[in-house]
Design a protein around this motif. Structure first.
Motif, mmCIF file in Angstrom:
data_model
loop_
_atom_site.group_PDB
_atom_site.id
_atom_site.type_symbol
_atom_site.label_atom_id
_atom_site.label_comp_id
_atom_site.label_asym_id
_atom_site.label_seq_id
_atom_site.Cartn_x
_atom_site.Cartn_y
_atom_site.Cartn_z
ATOM 1 N N ARG A 248 63.274 -47.148 -7.666
ATOM 2 C CA ARG A 248 62.883 -46.211 -6.555
ATOM 3 C C ARG A 248 61.713 -46.859 -5.855
ATOM 4 O O ARG A 248 61.322 -47.011 -4.755
ATOM 5 C CB ARG A 248 62.460 -44.747 -6.961
ATOM 6 C CG ARG A 248 63.592 -44.160 -7.448
ATOM 7 C CD ARG A 248 64.231 -43.176 -6.294
ATOM 8 N NE ARG A 248 65.559 -42.464 -6.706
ATOM 9 C CZ ARG A 248 65.156 -41.297 -7.199
ATOM 10 N NH1 ARG A 248 63.912 -40.469 -6.970
ATOM 11 N NH2 ARG A 248 66.156 -40.412 -7.537
ATOM 12 N N ASP A 358 62.840 -38.443 -10.197
ATOM 13 C CA ASP A 358 62.360 -37.815 -9.212
ATOM 14 C C ASP A 358 60.902 -37.545 -9.450
ATOM 15 O O ASP A 358 59.953 -38.258 -8.662
ATOM 16 C CB ASP A 358 63.011 -36.626 -8.751
ATOM 17 C CG ASP A 358 64.233 -36.891 -7.878
ATOM 18 O OD1 ASP A 358 64.628 -37.840 -7.459
ATOM 19 O OD2 ASP A 358 65.062 -35.967 -7.850
ATOM 20 N N GLU A 362 57.658 -39.767 -8.119
ATOM 21 C CA GLU A 362 56.711 -39.072 -7.378
ATOM 22 C C GLU A 362 55.308 -39.395 -7.922
ATOM 23 O O GLU A 362 54.428 -39.605 -7.219
ATOM 24 C CB GLU A 362 56.984 -37.489 -7.389
ATOM 25 C CG GLU A 362 55.913 -36.763 -6.771
ATOM 26 C CD GLU A 362 56.562 -35.252 -6.956
ATOM 27 O OE1 GLU A 362 55.505 -34.343 -6.909
ATOM 28 O OE2 GLU A 362 57.728 -34.858 -6.642
#
Length: 406
Positions: A248, A358, A362
């Motif tokens: 990511r 996630d 983050e």
């Protein structure tokens, strides 16, 4: 005071148990106590005994002035659980010889796991008229069962019987965390019998340093924001989620880079996953000796300490937190419970949900975007916490206070 530390792992091996025994022994020695270590020949993590120890059954040596009795062990590689069990039992029996070579002692401290070593320590303490202190760094067999490493019901039952027997017949029980302490008290042990002997850090070895230019050049870290992990590459750490988060970050923060140092049973699997994900921002460093770790921290902006999302780990206190804190490096803790509380209450890093890509990505992005003053506060808080509460001098003073009581 005459003390023997009985443990399966000791330097030159690296890892939390090895470092803890070494540092506690060094501090006891510095404070004028007679400390001896009984341990196995080096074999971790690759299951290979070095040439200088091969073919030997027993050897006495001084390791950094610490008297060390080494005895034979069947070295288990990355094989089955049963091979590891044979390895445990081989040292459980051979270490009795080393224990008998230590002479008269006042206290025998035994590291668990492996839990079977407790029998050697208990019998040795009875024969020597010494006090038996059971040092529980990990609840066993419960942790092995919850990780899916042990499934044989008969074996689990016998291990649980042994666990209760050793708790009952210990003079004192030292635990690595408050969570383990609560677990043992809930297993019918009086509260005054149990005390916490946490993981700590050598604050003279780990301290804030300027970036090591050798590492910057070697790993191409110029202008990079570096996330690093150093430790065992095992199932419990859930490192595959870090690689997914790295993917990511590769897509959104091109200057973020990940360094992963260590070896272990998941190593090959993680290398394959890196290739599958096409990660250009992740470098595996392999096993790093302890002396190299300050260099790694010097080029690290954030140290990652991950665990799997297992209820048992909510009472964990990974040793990796404290060298990072002492080095002035903020921590990204991927977990819940006791350690998450330490991170947030002392403002030494951020906490992400375990096994949650996630949440991890983050928090990584939050670190990258964080104001310089906010990250500086985390760095200073970490160093202060390490010096005030987790230095080995403080920890050994607490240990002595507990084992000198009547």
């Amino acid at each position: 005071m005459r003390i023997v530390y009985l443990c399966q792992h000791f330097p030159p091996e690296t890892g939390a148990p090895q470092i803890r025994v070494y540092e506690v022994s060094k501090e006891l020695l510095a404070q004028g106590h007679d400390i001896q270590v009984v341990t196995a020949f080096p074999h971790h993590p690759h299951g290979i005994i070095p040439d200088e120890y091969k073919g030997k059954k027993y050897e006495f040596e001084k390791w950094d002035d610490i008297p060390v009795h080494r005895t034979w062990i069947y070295p288990s590689k990355k094989g089955s659980f049963w091979k590891r069990l044979i390895s445990y039992f081989s040292f459980t029996f051979s270490s009795f010889f080393g224990l008998m070579k230590t002479g008269k002692v006042d206290v025998i401290i035994v590291n668990s796991p492996p839990i079977f070593l407790g029998l050697t320590g208990l019998i040795g303490a009875k024969l020597k008229g010494a006090k038996f202190v059971f040092n529980v760094a990990d609840v066993w067999p419960e942790s092995a069962v919850k990780l899916g490493l042990v499934k044989n019901k008969m074996f689990i039952k016998l291990a649980e019987i042994l666990e209760s027997f050793l708790y009952k017949h210990s003079w004192k029980i030292a635990t690595a965390t408050d969570g383990i302490k609560s677990y043992i008290i809930n297993h019918s042990q009086p509260e005054e019998k149990v005390f916490v002997l946490p993981n700590g850090v050598n604050t003279k070895f780990f301290y804030p340093q300027e970036k090591n230019e050798e590492y910057v050049e070697k790993f191409g870290l110029q202008g990079k924001f570096v996330f690093a992990y150093g430790g065992n590459l095992g199932y419990a750490q859930g490192l595959e989620f870090i690689l997914y988060a790295a993917k990511r970050m590769q897509e959104t923060v091109p200057h973020a880079h990940f360094l992963i140092a260590g070896a272990g049973p998941e190593e090959e699997k993680l290398h394959k996953l890196k290739e599958e994900l096409g990660l250009q921002n992740t470098t595996f460093l392999g096993h790093l000796p302890l002396k190299e770790m300050p260099k790694l921290f010097s080029v690290t902006d954030v140290s990652i300490v991950p665990l799997r999302d297992i209820q048992l780990f909510e009472g964990a206190r990974p040793s990796k937190i404290f060298p990072a804190a002492a080095s002035g490096v903020p921590v990204l803790y991927c977990g819940k419970g006791e350690s998450a509380k330490i991170i947030t209450e002392n403002n030494i890093g951020l906490v992400a949900q375990p096994e949650n890509v996630d949440s991890m990505s983050e928090k990584m992005f939050e670190f990258v975007e964080m104001k310089v003053n906010d990250r500086k506060a985390m760095e200073e808080n970490g160093r202060r916490l390490a010096e005030d509460e987790y230095s080995w001098t403080t920890i050994v003073n607490d240990l002595l206070q507990n084992i000198t009581q009547k």
